[in-house]
Design a protein around this motif. Sequence first.
Motif, mmCIF file in Angstrom:
data_model
loop_
_atom_site.group_PDB
_atom_site.id
_atom_site.type_symbol
_atom_site.label_atom_id
_atom_site.label_comp_id
_atom_site.label_asym_id
_atom_site.label_seq_id
_atom_site.Cartn_x
_atom_site.Cartn_y
_atom_site.Cartn_z
ATOM 1 N N ILE A 155 0.864 -1.183 0.000
ATOM 2 C CA ILE A 155 0.000 0.000 0.000
ATOM 3 C C ILE A 155 0.896 1.227 0.000
ATOM 4 O O ILE A 155 1.798 1.349 0.842
ATOM 5 C CB ILE A 155 -0.913 -0.009 1.254
ATOM 6 N N ARG A 156 0.667 2.126 -0.948
ATOM 7 C CA ARG A 156 1.485 3.331 -1.081
ATOM 8 C C ARG A 156 0.638 4.588 -0.942
ATOM 9 O O ARG A 156 -0.555 4.592 -1.261
ATOM 10 C CB ARG A 156 2.141 3.394 -2.465
ATOM 11 N N SER A 157 1.294 5.654 -0.525
ATOM 12 C CA SER A 157 0.650 6.964 -0.534
ATOM 13 C C SER A 157 0.217 7.307 -1.948
ATOM 14 O O SER A 157 0.983 7.149 -2.904
ATOM 15 C CB SER A 157 1.621 8.043 -0.042
ATOM 16 N N ALA A 210 8.617 6.355 4.578
ATOM 17 C CA ALA A 210 8.421 5.564 5.797
ATOM 18 C C ALA A 210 7.963 4.176 5.375
ATOM 19 O O ALA A 210 6.948 4.028 4.687
ATOM 20 C CB ALA A 210 7.395 6.211 6.709
ATOM 21 N N LEU A 211 8.718 3.173 5.760
ATOM 22 C CA LEU A 211 8.434 1.784 5.402
ATOM 23 C C LEU A 211 7.874 1.054 6.620
ATOM 24 O O LEU A 211 8.473 1.091 7.703
ATOM 25 C CB LEU A 211 9.715 1.107 4.918
ATOM 26 N N VAL A 246 5.213 12.672 4.245
ATOM 27 C CA VAL A 246 6.118 11.551 4.038
ATOM 28 C C VAL A 246 5.434 10.571 3.085
ATOM 29 O O VAL A 246 4.205 10.474 3.055
ATOM 30 C CB VAL A 246 6.455 10.856 5.382
ATOM 31 N N ASN A 247 6.227 9.883 2.286
ATOM 32 C CA ASN A 247 5.693 8.817 1.434
ATOM 33 C C ASN A 247 5.610 7.534 2.258
ATOM 34 O O ASN A 247 6.604 7.105 2.843
ATOM 35 C CB ASN A 247 6.613 8.578 0.233
ATOM 36 N N LEU A 248 4.443 6.917 2.290
ATOM 37 C CA LEU A 248 4.243 5.677 3.033
ATOM 38 C C LEU A 248 4.301 4.484 2.095
ATOM 39 O O LEU A 248 3.701 4.489 1.018
ATOM 40 C CB LEU A 248 2.894 5.690 3.746
ATOM 41 N N LEU A 249 5.009 3.454 2.525
ATOM 42 C CA LEU A 249 5.039 2.176 1.825
ATOM 43 C C LEU A 249 4.816 1.091 2.879
ATOM 44 O O LEU A 249 5.650 0.926 3.781
ATOM 45 C CB LEU A 249 6.377 1.975 1.112
ATOM 46 N N VAL A 282 11.376 -2.896 -2.276
ATOM 47 C CA VAL A 282 12.002 -1.778 -1.567
ATOM 48 C C VAL A 282 13.191 -1.199 -2.323
ATOM 49 O O VAL A 282 13.516 -0.015 -2.168
ATOM 50 C CB VAL A 282 12.414 -2.231 -0.151
ATOM 51 N N THR A 283 13.814 -1.987 -3.179
ATOM 52 C CA THR A 283 15.051 -1.555 -3.824
ATOM 53 C C THR A 283 14.981 -0.171 -4.470
ATOM 54 O O THR A 283 15.896 0.648 -4.283
ATOM 55 C CB THR A 283 15.500 -2.600 -4.865
#
Length: 315
Positions: free
Chosen positions: A75-77, A87-88, A119-122, A165-166
């Motif tokens: 799930i991403r922003s 933010a992972l 922040v970008n959420l992952l 994540v890479t």
Amino acid sequence: MPSRTSDPTTPTYPIGTPGRPWGAAEKALWLSRQSRKRSYEEDVSSRIEPLRARFDVEAYGRLDYHPDVYPLFAIRSRDWRDELPVALVTGGVHGYETSGVHGALRFVEAHAADYAGRVNLLVAPCVSPWAYERIHRWNMHAIDPNRSFREDSPAAESAALMRLVTPVRERVLVHIDLHETTDSDESEFRPALAARDGKPFEPGEIPDGFYLVDDAEHPQPEFQQAVIAAVAKVTHIAAPDADGRIIGAPVVAPGVIRYPLRELGLCAGITRAPYRTTTEVYPDSPRATPEQCNAAQATAVCAAIEFALARGAPR
């Protein structure tokens, strides 16, 4: 409440020969004894589906575990901006650790919107769906994904998450990996590990309460204590045992121990994030409910992100 000590009369694990690592026959026997106890589709996928209205949801891989196939969801922003840090959040690396999965989902459902534009959420809420369904620590090949985050990983779950994540690995500011420590660690999973590896089982203690695992190579004590302080408002923090340890590791601050994350192939070591931690909730405590455990995980995520955003990358 004191830590719980396993029974020193624990019998030999029922698979394998003491002192001899498992071969193909023992692993096949172990696999034949695993059965589905809950549904990834009903418990996890069905909760992710409605989130598509507010977030970008992607299948970053799939597990082909005949006869089952499991899509792996992230799930991403939706308002992802390349200039923002990442933010992972990861849950369910050990599928049996229920609040890791449901705490991650709770965070997205109830709190993720608060970070829009900041922040970008992952979020990968259930890294190990086969193990989630069987309430197990390992994957179907008797491999622990949380010792397999390394190049040429033998665990498909770990390899898929690392590929996800890479592309953002160097931009992750904070990574919080959600776990549990359960009574079954001593009654089933550690004895099974000893049997699989042909080693003697040495009984240990299960801490009663929440604790964190910091990175021994790059410790961030203030960050860890900020998370502990926030979670202490939701559930109790684990006390050290008589030797000043939690699960065999020295307690370096209230509710905090340290492991070399990358060296051990742990999920929390897959990025160079300056702020990273592994949560450990104790769902078997008479002092905690499933609701508290899920809330503690979501609270830990929020506290971790807030601290990281307030401090920025350390120099």
